[in-house]
Write a protein that holds these residues in place. Structure first.
Motif, PDB file in Angstrom:
ATOM      1  N   LEU A 183       0.865  -1.175   0.000  1.00 19.49           N
ATOM      2  CA  LEU A 183       0.000   0.000   0.000  1.00 19.49           C
ATOM      3  C   LEU A 183       0.903   1.226   0.000  1.00 19.49           C
ATOM      4  O   LEU A 183       1.840   1.309   0.788  1.00 19.49           O
ATOM      5  N   GLU A 184       0.624   2.155  -0.880  1.00 24.71           N
ATOM      6  CA  GLU A 184       1.386   3.401  -0.870  1.00 24.71           C
ATOM      7  C   GLU A 184       0.465   4.536  -0.487  1.00 24.71           C
ATOM      8  O   GLU A 184      -0.585   4.727  -1.093  1.00 24.71           O
ATOM      9  N   ARG A 196      -2.593   0.995  -4.645  1.00 21.83           N
ATOM     10  CA  ARG A 196      -1.867  -0.266  -4.751  1.00 21.83           C
ATOM     11  C   ARG A 196      -1.821  -0.617  -6.225  1.00 21.83           C
ATOM     12  O   ARG A 196      -2.818  -0.513  -6.932  1.00 21.83           O
ATOM     13  N   TRP A 198      -1.750  -3.543  -8.526  1.00 26.24           N
ATOM     14  CA  TRP A 198      -1.987  -4.990  -8.487  1.00 26.24           C
ATOM     15  C   TRP A 198      -1.381  -5.632  -9.736  1.00 26.24           C
ATOM     16  O   TRP A 198      -1.323  -5.008 -10.801  1.00 26.24           O
TER      17      TRP A 198
ATOM     18  N   PRO B   5       3.481  -1.142   4.214  1.00 28.82           N
ATOM     19  CA  PRO B   5       3.015   0.006   3.438  1.00 28.82           C
ATOM     20  C   PRO B   5       4.099   1.081   3.342  1.00 28.82           C
ATOM     21  O   PRO B   5       4.978   1.170   4.189  1.00 28.82           O
TER      22      PRO B   5
END
Lengths: 339, 322
Positions: A183-184, A196, A198, B5
């Protein structure tokens, strides 16, 4: 124990209605524990006033609009767009100082946004533009309802979508069933964006069907979420399809959330897409999304019941909650600023 | 496999659309996206980083109008003792130049109040400008006392002229230092004090508010780290990152921030000296040794948040919400 609820800032624009709901028939609603009546005046603009006659405790929304005024269905008092009483049936003089509150209003994205906080700040904090809701290159459908859960639970929900595969396998893109990539999260003072990337995976069946894209080919997908204001989330899902196969398909999911009181929230949702235009595709998509958002509503209502019964717990947070936690931090600060 | 993250702040290359001399040695820069796109919103008291080079990041308060979503404005003083930041701004950021901007963030937020006393020293006027505009718009009762070396060195005086006698200008060479005892000797009812400026002024305001004002009345922002209050020696401790499910060792010669980075845990940081507030982190358990220049005494005692770039742990173990 620390209070885990973030609260709701009053100094924010909240969507109290869809533009289509507001006409020359008064529309009564509530937000932030405040009764509000909305109606359109002769120049087409929307007026927001306190929904309570200054004379007796009777909602103005049960009255009628007469030109640029709204008239109480009990006392007959008439109020102009500033909330000032301009006419009373029983005497020629208007009682000195008789008025109801009036609130700044903006229409943006076919939604009626109202500012219930410090009035002078409304001008200084313009509402966030949502151009895709009215732009002809996007096809939009949606719905709205009240969720019997505090707005904080809705924020937490939009802050992380990894639950989608658990809640609704039909709507969930197949790729969500796998391990989530990193996750950013990107922060500013008052907003949180996250995404994200994917790996390539097939489209959900329904999306391949309406868009004519391959149901078996794998395409990279990108998930984005954005907390743009206390009353607005704008998320998106991109499927990166090569131009020769039709080009990138993007969904935008807009959620306007308005606290009605501390355990009820008005949720206006919109699903916009830049592919498969037309009513037929929308008619096919609507029940899929409506059913998913209804499931979310039911779950959040259950969570609210658990909180009502057993209080806030020390919830365990995981890495994927990073964005939701940042949203809570922003909300807490905005509430603290209100003194 | 679990993936940690990654968190960072908004960053963009912005164009200097105007560079105006606002006073002797002060330049006011107006920054905008090249394509005119909207910039992230902000509220009075917010600042941004200007990334002026590798290891050369400086914080500047936003001093424009928050309603103007296309532009940021900052005021930069060419500091005689500059470590390179303000010198680089003055030398390089002419109209048309590009600069990397990070943020905005706000550790000097404006809390609603019926009355405000603003005390600005020199370039500390910058965060006050949007606060004053907001106080004025809301009908609050406010007053600004603005000191500077000389009239010519005081920026934005022309903009303040519109407020009439709510603003007191005190050029030091004409009027001497502000009379802080007169201003702050007695607590005024329902009044918040906002101050920003050189360390000497802030320390003096802080002392007087501590003596006679209710807790929470004073809001201040420092440009540089406060002289360390504790001369405690740095010791090693165990660091538990609850969300990540990691336990790390923090040696005496490393910060929590450094240890997290080295372990691959994404944390945000900017000034790394306890001034900018970027690395603020929620504390779950442990006795924090606060060494930053942002949190006030009340906030430090609450033990809820800490700046992990400089603050440490007094005991053997610290648990953070990371």
């Amino acid at each position: 124990m620390r209070d885990r609820s973030a609260g709701c800032p009053r100094n924010a624009w909240y969507a109290l209605a869809a533009s289509a709901e507001v006409g020359s028939t008064p529309f009564g609603t509530r937000a932030l524990d405040t009764p509000v009546v909305l109606f359109r005046v002769s120049d087409g603009s929307v007026v927001a006033l306190g929904d309570r006659d200054a004379h007796r405790p009777y909602p103005l929304s049960l009255g009628h609009v007469d030109g640029d005024t709204i008239v109480s269905g009990y006392s007959g008092f008439a109020y102009d767009r500033t909330g000032a009483c301009v006419r009373v049936p029983s005497q020629a003089q208007v009682p000195y100082g008789a008025r109801v509150p009036s609130y700044p209003v903006r229409e943006e994205g076919d939604l009626v946004w109202v500012w219930l906080g410090e009035p002078s700040l409304a001008e200084r904090r313009p509402p966030v533009p949502v151009p895709w809701l009215t732009d002809a290159s996007w096809e939009t459908f949606g719905g709205q309802w009240e969720t019997a859960a505090g707005v904080g639970l809705l924020h937490d929900n939009f802050g992380d979508i990894t639950h989608v595969a658990v809640v609704d396998p039909v709507i969930s893109p197949p790729v969500l069933a796998g391990v989530a990539p990193a996750l950013e999260v990107e922060l500013t003072e008052t907003t949180v964006h996250f995404h994200r990337d994917w790996p390539a995976a097939p489209l959900p069946e329904w999306q391949a069907k309406i868009s004519g894209a391959s149901a078996t080919a794998s395409y990279p997908q990108r998930e984005e979420g954005a907390f743009l204001a206390p009353g607005l989330w704008a998320d998106r899902w991109d499927v990166v399809i090569p131009a020769e196969e039709g080009g990138t398909q993007t969904f935008r999911f807009t959620h306007a959330v308005t606290p009605v009181d501390d355990r009820h929230t008005r949720h206006i949702w919109r699903v916009s897409r830049n592919f498969a235009p037309g009513a037929e595709a929308s008619d096919m998509l609507r029940p899929i999304f409506e059913s998913y958002y209804l499931k979310v509503r039911e779950i959040l209502e259950t969570m609210q019941q658990v909180i009502d019964r057993d209080g806030y717990g020390e919830d365990v947070n995981v890495a994927a909650d990073l964005a939701a936690l940042q949203v809570r931090k922003i909300l807490r600060r905005l509430v603290a600023d209100e003194g | 496999m679990t993936t940690q993250p990654i968190v960072r702040e908004f960053e963009a290359d912005l164009t200097v659309v105007a560079a105006v001399e606002a006073a002797t040695d002060v330049v006011a820069l107006t920054l905008a996206a090249e394509d005119g796109a909207a910039l992230p919103p902000w509220t009075p008291g917010a600042h941004i980083d200007l990334v002026l080079g590798e290891d050369l990041v400086r914080q500047y308060s936003l001093c424009g109008n928050p309603a103007d979503t296309r532009q940021y404005r900052v005021g930069v003083l060419r500091a005689p003792d500059s470590r390179g930041g303000s010198k680089a701004v003055h030398a390089e950021l002419r109209e048309g130049a590009t600069v990397r901007v990070r943020g905005p963030r706000n550790h000097f937020p404006m809390v609603a109040s019926p009355r405000y006393l603003f005390i600005a020293g020199g370039i500390g006027i910058t965060p006050m400008l949007p606060m004053i505009a907001e106080a004025e718009a809301s009908g609050a009762d406010w007053r600004l006392v603005y000191g500077g070396r000389s009239r010519a060195s005081m920026a934005f005086v022309d903009e303040l002229a519109a407020y009439g006698d709510k603003v007191t200008l005190l050029p030091q060479d004409e009027a001497g230092f502000p009379d802080l005892d007169g201003l702050l000797g007695e607590a005024a009812p329902d009044t918040l004090v906002y101050t920003c400026g050189p360390t000497g002024l802030l320390d003096a305001v802080e002392d007087r508010c501590a003596a006679s004002w209710p807790a929470g009345s004073l809001h201040l922002e420092r440009f540089s780290a406060k002289a360390p209050a504790s001369d405690e020696e740095d010791s090693a401790f165990e660091l538990v990152l609850q969300r990540s499910g990691l336990t790390l060792q923090v040696p005496a010669d490393q910060s929590i921030y450094e240890v997290c980075k080295a372990a691959g845990v994404s944390v945000v940081g900017s000034c790394l000296e306890g001034v900018c507030g970027t690395c603020e982190t929620e504390v779950i358990d442990g006795d924090v040794d606060h060494r930053d220049s942002i949190l006030n005494d009340e906030e430090k005692e609450s033990n809820e948040f800490m700046m992990i770039c400089v603050s440490r742990c007094r005991g053997d173990q610290l648990t953070l919400d990371l």
